[in-house]
Scaffold this motif. Sequence first.
Motif, PDB file in Angstrom:
ATOM      1  N   ARG A 161       0.830  -1.204   0.000  1.00 40.10           N
ATOM      2  CA  ARG A 161       0.000   0.000   0.000  1.00 40.10           C
ATOM      3  C   ARG A 161       0.872   1.264   0.000  1.00 40.10           C
ATOM      4  O   ARG A 161       0.613   2.205  -0.768  1.00 40.10           O
ATOM      5  N   SER A 162       1.889   1.276   0.838  1.00 45.10           N
ATOM      6  CA  SER A 162       2.806   2.422   0.865  1.00 45.10           C
ATOM      7  C   SER A 162       3.546   2.549  -0.463  1.00 45.10           C
ATOM      8  O   SER A 162       3.805   3.668  -0.942  1.00 45.10           O
ATOM      9  N   ALA A 163       3.888   1.403  -1.066  1.00 44.93           N
ATOM     10  CA  ALA A 163       4.591   1.422  -2.344  1.00 44.93           C
ATOM     11  C   ALA A 163       3.749   2.095  -3.416  1.00 44.93           C
ATOM     12  O   ALA A 163       4.239   2.948  -4.176  1.00 44.93           O
ATOM     13  N   TYR A 164       2.471   1.753  -3.480  1.00 42.79           N
ATOM     14  CA  TYR A 164       1.620   2.346  -4.505  1.00 42.79           C
ATOM     15  C   TYR A 164       1.316   3.818  -4.234  1.00 42.79           C
ATOM     16  O   TYR A 164       1.109   4.603  -5.179  1.00 42.79           O
ATOM     17  N   LEU A 165       1.298   4.220  -2.979  1.00 48.46           N
ATOM     18  CA  LEU A 165       1.185   5.646  -2.683  1.00 48.46           C
ATOM     19  C   LEU A 165       2.410   6.398  -3.190  1.00 48.46           C
ATOM     20  O   LEU A 165       2.307   7.496  -3.755  1.00 48.46           O
ATOM     21  N   PHE A 166       3.580   5.803  -3.005  1.00 45.16           N
ATOM     22  CA  PHE A 166       4.819   6.398  -3.507  1.00 45.16           C
ATOM     23  C   PHE A 166       4.796   6.481  -5.030  1.00 45.16           C
ATOM     24  O   PHE A 166       5.184   7.497  -5.617  1.00 45.16           O
ATOM     25  N   PHE A 167       4.313   5.430  -5.676  1.00 44.38           N
ATOM     26  CA  PHE A 167       4.222   5.442  -7.132  1.00 44.38           C
ATOM     27  C   PHE A 167       3.248   6.523  -7.608  1.00 44.38           C
ATOM     28  O   PHE A 167       3.471   7.164  -8.644  1.00 44.38           O
ATOM     29  N   ALA A 168       2.153   6.728  -6.852  1.00 45.74           N
ATOM     30  CA  ALA A 168       1.187   7.762  -7.216  1.00 45.74           C
ATOM     31  C   ALA A 168       1.818   9.148  -7.148  1.00 45.74           C
ATOM     32  O   ALA A 168       1.548  10.013  -7.987  1.00 45.74           O
ATOM     33  N   VAL A 169       2.690   9.354  -6.162  1.00 46.60           N
ATOM     34  CA  VAL A 169       3.401  10.632  -6.055  1.00 46.60           C
ATOM     35  C   VAL A 169       4.313  10.834  -7.265  1.00 46.60           C
ATOM     36  O   VAL A 169       4.393  11.934  -7.834  1.00 46.60           O
ATOM     37  N   LEU A 170       5.021   9.771  -7.667  1.00 51.60           N
ATOM     38  CA  LEU A 170       5.885   9.866  -8.847  1.00 51.60           C
ATOM     39  C   LEU A 170       5.068  10.199 -10.090  1.00 51.60           C
ATOM     40  O   LEU A 170       5.507  10.986 -10.946  1.00 51.60           O
ATOM     41  N   ALA A 171       3.874   9.610 -10.216  1.00 50.34           N
ATOM     42  CA  ALA A 171       3.009   9.918 -11.344  1.00 50.34           C
ATOM     43  C   ALA A 171       2.563  11.380 -11.306  1.00 50.34           C
ATOM     44  O   ALA A 171       2.419  12.025 -12.346  1.00 50.34           O
ATOM     45  N   GLY A 172       2.355  11.909 -10.097  1.00 53.64           N
ATOM     46  CA  GLY A 172       2.018  13.326  -9.957  1.00 53.64           C
ATOM     47  C   GLY A 172       3.144  14.222 -10.447  1.00 53.64           C
ATOM     48  O   GLY A 172       2.901  15.253 -11.094  1.00 53.64           O
ATOM     49  N   ILE A 173       4.380  13.835 -10.158  1.00 59.21           N
ATOM     50  CA  ILE A 173       5.532  14.581 -10.688  1.00 59.21           C
ATOM     51  C   ILE A 173       5.548  14.493 -12.208  1.00 59.21           C
ATOM     52  O   ILE A 173       5.888  15.459 -12.903  1.00 59.21           O
ATOM     53  N   GLY A 174       5.151  13.326 -12.740  1.00 61.03           N
ATOM     54  CA  GLY A 174       5.079  13.164 -14.189  1.00 61.03           C
ATOM     55  C   GLY A 174       4.076  14.109 -14.820  1.00 61.03           C
ATOM     56  O   GLY A 174       4.287  14.585 -15.938  1.00 61.03           O
ATOM     57  N   VAL A 175       2.974  14.399 -14.129  1.00 62.24           N
ATOM     58  CA  VAL A 175       1.981  15.353 -14.629  1.00 62.24           C
ATOM     59  C   VAL A 175       2.624  16.715 -14.858  1.00 62.24           C
ATOM     60  O   VAL A 175       2.468  17.336 -15.920  1.00 62.24           O
ATOM     61  N   VAL A 176       3.377  17.184 -13.859  1.00 58.81           N
ATOM     62  CA  VAL A 176       4.028  18.496 -13.955  1.00 58.81           C
ATOM     63  C   VAL A 176       5.085  18.495 -15.053  1.00 58.81           C
ATOM     64  O   VAL A 176       5.184  19.440 -15.857  1.00 58.81           O
TER      65      VAL A 176
END
Length: 423
Positions: A161-176
Motif C-alpha cells: 500500500r505504501s509502495a503504490y502511494l509512492f508510485f502515485a506521487v511519482l506519477a504526480g511529478i510526471g503530470v508536472v
Amino acid sequence: MKSLSNTGFALFGAVLIAISYGLARFAFGLFVPPIRAELDLTPDVIGIIGALPLISFLLATLVAPIFADRLGARNTAVLSCGFGVVGMAIISQASGALSLGLGVLACGICTGLMMPALTAAMQAMVSWAVHGRVSSVMNVGASIGVAVAVPVVLLFSSAWRSAYLFFAVLAGIGVVAAWYFIPSVSRVIPANAAPPIQISVLQWSRLFRLSLFAFVMGFVSSAYWIFAPDLMITLGGLTPSATGWLWLAVGIAGIGGAVAADLADRNNPPITHSLMLVMLSASLALLAASPDQLVLAAFSGLVFGLAYMSLTGLYLMTSIRLLPGRLSMGPVLPFMAVALGQATGSPVVGMLVSEFGYANAFATFSAIGILVAMLSPLYPRYIDQEPEEEVEDQTGLQAAYNYQLLDEDGEPLTPVEDKADKP
C-alpha cells in the motif's frame, strides 16, 4: 514549454514510460503475492484482475490518437499521468477484488494514452531519421520503472500500500513534467504538405502478420508478468522479498533491449525474432523447473527481461518502417496486439494454475512460444528490403517526407537534410 534535443526527448520519454508502463502496469505482478495474501484472492481471480488493465489499455489506445490530435500531445500526456495518479492511489487503498480492479483499470488507461502522446510529440520535436531509435530508447523505460519498484519490495516486502502511494506521487511529478516539456501541438505540418498516401494491401498484410506475432508474444509473456513472483513463493517456498531480485533482473536486462532491437533492425529481424521468442519461452520453463533456486530464478529474469524488451522494441521499429509518416497509428498496432495477447493469456494461465499447478501452466505457455518461434521466417520484412517493391516503397517514403518537421532552430527540416542525417 522547454525545448529538448533528440537525445533529451528520448530520455524524457523513457521516464514517462517508466511511470506509465513500468509502475502503473508491469509492477503489479511484483506485488501479487502480498496483495493476494492480504485480500484473500485466488489465482483465477488474480488472473482476471491482471487482464483488466490490459483491456482498458486497449480501449484507451483506440482513442489515444484522436486525443493526441484534438487535445494535443501535452494534454494527452498529462491526462495519462493523471490516470496513473488516480489508479495507483486506488490500489493503495484497495479492500477487495472490486476496488483493486478499479485501480488497475485506471492504470491501464494511463498506459494506453502515454505512447500515442509521446509519438505525437516526437513528430514535432525529433528528426525523422531517428524516430525508430528514439522510440526504442523510450520503450525500455518500462524496464526502468520495474527496476525502480524493486528496492521497495526488498525493503518493505509486505508494504504494497505504501509502495503504490509512492508510485502515485511519482506519477504526480510526471503530470508536472509532461506539462513543462511536451508541446501542446501533436505535430508541425506546413500548409502545402500532402497527407500520407493510403495504406496499401501489402502494408496491411505485413502489419497483420506483425500483429499476430505480437499477440502470441503477449500471450506467452502474461504468465511471467502476472504469476512469476507468486510461483517462486508458492511453489519454491521463497520469501516475498526474494521476488524483488527476480524483478530487478528483469528491469536491468530489459534496458539492453534497446540495443538488441536496434541491431535486429539493422540486420535480420526474422532470425532475431525467433531467437528472442525462444529465449522468452525458455525463461518460463527455467523458472518453473527451479523456483526454489534464487540464482537460477534471477537468471531467468535476465533472459526474460532482455527478450521481452527486445521483442517489443523490434515490433515498434518494424511498425514505424512499415507505416512511414503515420506515427500516430504505426506504433499503436503492435502494442495493442501485445496487450490483447496478455489480456487473453492472463485469465488462461490463472485457470491453468488453479487446475494443473504452476509448473504445468508455465510449461504449456513455454511450449506455445517455442512453436510460434519456428514460424519466425514469416516475420514481415520492411518493404524497402525487397527490390520488386522498391517503387511502392518510394511512394510511401515520399508521403512520409511530406510531413516536414522543424529542426532545433525552428527551420523546416527538408527531405534532403533528413536523409543526410539518417544513420
